[in-house]
Design an enzyme around this catalytic site. Structure first.
Site, short mmCIF file in Angstrom:
data_model
loop_
_atom_site.label_atom_id
_atom_site.label_comp_id
_atom_site.label_asym_id
_atom_site.label_seq_id
_atom_site.Cartn_x
_atom_site.Cartn_y
_atom_site.Cartn_z
N SER A 123 0.86 -1.14 -0.32
CA SER A 123 0.18 -0.01 -0.14
C SER A 123 0.96 1.20 0.22
O SER A 123 2.11 1.52 -0.71
CB SER A 123 -0.56 -0.35 1.34
N HIS A 124 0.05 2.00 1.22
CA HIS A 124 1.18 3.23 0.93
C HIS A 124 2.93 3.44 1.54
O HIS A 124 3.25 5.01 1.94
CB HIS A 124 0.81 4.71 1.94
N ASP A 287 -2.36 6.96 -3.48
CA ASP A 287 -0.92 5.73 -3.15
C ASP A 287 -0.36 4.20 -3.67
O ASP A 287 -0.80 4.94 -4.69
CB ASP A 287 -2.06 5.12 -1.32
N ASP A 289 -0.54 1.42 -4.07
CA ASP A 289 -1.99 0.71 -4.96
C ASP A 289 -2.97 1.21 -5.32
O ASP A 289 -4.18 0.72 -5.42
CB ASP A 289 -1.95 -0.52 -4.31
N ASP A 291 -5.47 2.63 -3.71
CA ASP A 291 -6.73 3.15 -3.13
C ASP A 291 -6.78 3.56 -2.25
O ASP A 291 -8.51 4.70 -1.51
CB ASP A 291 -6.66 1.22 -2.13
N ARG A 292 -5.90 4.39 -2.08
CA ARG A 292 -6.11 6.09 -0.76
C ARG A 292 -5.99 6.86 -1.45
O ARG A 292 -5.78 7.57 -2.92
CB ARG A 292 -5.28 5.74 0.54
#
Ligand code: G16
Length: 553
Positions: A123-124, A287, A289, A291-292
């Site tokens: 992720s982030h 972010d 991936d 998703d944010r």
């Protein structure tokens, strides 16, 4: 080519956290580390118990595979493909180049009716050889696996004695089309196509095209991460935004050294652009991936909690939500701004533990349409993940439909509903024993706090948040220590479940202000008293030796 059975030994600590298994790249690069986890997952999907024999449930199934393109992604894809082939998977849908954003993976799983998908992402978290890597499994609804499944995978990983893997050569993962790895079909798919189709079904693309034709300006920072190709394809190629609207658009294995976490601290370049006198109309970031999301207006930053509330209030203006919302959900530490909107709209509002997986049942059962979290995540029933570009398009559509700026939409919202001042203070890299002791002491002290006064405020509720899933009845306890005050303010303490070094203590501060003449105080100033209460109650500075939070957003 032959399937090999390779002896292995269990690794401690392969229990998935808030969102899958996240560790340093160096941990994942240990021989058999990734292989063990994948074998444990495939065993569970094949119907094995913790220490039972292998099953065959995968033999007529399709899995989706892809990741955020960070360092180790390509190697991991080849390994997983060979393991999937040796474990009897019938077909894998693989994002071209091994890429799939997390929301796109969710969309592909749903649209192609796959059994589930393996998503490679931390992720982030930063990437590169010294950065982080991660792996998680999403189920057939497109959403993160529930705790029952992740616990079963963990249990299996701790009993693992051997893995099965094909000794076939690496396959071409960059050219679209179908190929074979032993008996398993691998279809390399366009990572954007399914996702873009979903976006087209939700938003008024003609309206958005018209906005860009009339000179509306947007700066979208993809932070050298996987969201870049999605944003370029949809905004620049399809909606006609000028070339260069999406910056840092090429996914890089180390994110170009950026920390791909879209918040005011890590997206400082975007913030600097949006604070200039000649700032674009609209700014946004995603972010690692994708998703944010973070959304900004000219010289104006929107908090994730406010974003969810504003989106909920105006959802009917967006084509995909014109029939209204079934309900909304937010994670417990997210501010209660959306609760106020839900009350006015007369729709249910659910409060879940942190972790997108907790929204899945509510979405599947048709009890909510929108969900959001303070950690820069918002999403809806269109997939089963939070979705950065979706949120950015939602706000774009909202500006087009109302003719109003980001700032004016938020200010009007505060005027109507009141403002929930909100901030999260992170204390990163605390030795785990210190963080665990701090939380244990907080929990032990809970019975004494009710009725206690802190300045003008009195504690009305002190508890450790526990969630009973209204759909399946499962209970998730110990989800965060809460102190609620008589004026609606609150302080929440919990440990992050996504870090890879030591522990991160998160302290969430919130207070409500109904009076429009008092809604313009700088956030940290507005919450200073509550920050002092948090310090008084938890003794964070003394225990950690830290002078203050490492990040305050
Ligand atoms: C993950 C989860 C989110 C959660 C966030 C922060 O996001 O999917 O639900 O809010 O981590 O969790 P924590 O406070 O435990 O660190 P992502 O974007 O990292 O996958």
């Amino acid at each position: 080519m032959a399937n090999q059975t390779i002896p292995t030994q269990a690794f401690a600590g392969q229990r998935p956290g808030t969102s899958g298994l996240r560790k340093k790249v160096t941990v994942f690069m240990q021989p058999m580390y990734l292989e063990n986890f994948v074998q444990a997952l495939l065993d569970v999907l094949n119907g094995c118990r913790a220490d039972g024999p292998a099953g065959t449930a995968l033999h007529d199934q399709t899995l989706v595979l892809g990741g955020d393109g960070r360092y180790h992604n390509r190697l991991a894809v080849q390994t997983i493909l060979k393991q999937a082939a040796a474990n009897g998977v019938r077909r894998v849908l693989l994002g071209q180049g091994g890429l799939l954003s997390t929301p796109a993976a969710s969309a592909v799983i749903r649209r192609r009716q796959a059994l589930g998908g393996i998503i490679l992402s931390a992720s982030h978290n930063p990437g590169g050889p010294d950065g982080d890597f991660g792996i998680k499994y999403n189920a057939s609804n497109g959403g993160p696996a529930n705790e029952a499944l992740t616990e079963a995978v963990y249990a299996r990983s701790q009993n693992l004695r051997e893995i099965r893997c094909s000794d076939a050569s690496d396959i071409d993962i960059d050219t679209l089309g179908v190929r074979w790895l032993d008996q398993m079909q691998v279809e390399v798919i366009d990572p954007v196509a399914d996702y873009a189709a979903v976006m087209r079904s939700l938003f008024d693309f003609d309206l958005l095209r018209g906005m860009f034709q009339r000179g509306f300006t947007l700066r979208l920072d993809a932070m050298n991460a996987v969201g870049g190709p999605y944003a370029k394809a949809i905004l620049e190629n399809e909606l006609g935004a000028p070339s260069g609207t999406v910056v840092n658009a090429l996914p890089l294995e180390d994110f170009g050294g950026l920390h791909p976490d879209p918040n005011p601290v890590n997206a400082e370049d975007l913030i600097a652009h949006m604070m200039r006198a000649d700032a674009p109309d609209y700014g946004a970031a995603m972010d690692g991936d994708a998703d944010r999301n973070m959304v900004l207006g000219r010289q104006f930053i929107v908090t994730p909690s406010d974003s969810l509330a504003v989106m909920t209030a105006h959802a009917r203006l967006i084509p995909g939500y014109r029939d209204g919302l079934l309900g909304v959900a937010r994670s417990m530490p997210t501010s209660a701004a959306v609760d106020r909107v839900a009350k006015v709209l007369g729709i249910p509002c659910f409060e879940t533990p942190t972790g997108w997986k907790f929204f899945g049942n509510l979405l599947d059962a048709g009890r909510v349409t929108l969900c959001g979290e303070e950690s820069y995540g918002t999403g809806s029933s269109h997939v089963r993940e939070k979705d950065g570009l979706w949120a950015i398009l939602f706000w774009l559509n909202l500006q087009g439909a109302t003719g109003r700026s980001v700032e004016s939409l938020v200010r009007e919202h505060w005027h109507t509903y009141g403002r929930n001042y909100y901030s999260r203070h992170d204390y990163e890299g605390i030795p785990t024993v210190i963080a665990d002791a701090l939380m244990a002491d907080l929990r032990a002290g809970l019975p004494g706090w009710r009725g206690q006064a802190f300045g003008s405020r009195t504690v009305t509720l002190a508890d450790d948040f526990s969630y009973a899933d209204p759909v399946d009845g499962s209970v998730s306890a110990h989800q965060g220590v809460r102190l609620m005050f008589d004026d609606g303010a609150r302080v929440v303490f919990r440990l992050s479940g996504t870090g890879t070094e030591g522990a991160t203590l998160r302290v969430y501060l919130e207070r409500y202000e109904a009076d429009p003449s008092r809604q313009d105080t700088p956030v940290q100033q507005a919450l200073a008293e509550l920050a002092a209460v948090a310090e008084q109650v938890a003794g964070i500075r003394t225990r950690t030796g830290m002078a203050g939070p490492s990040v305050a957003t």
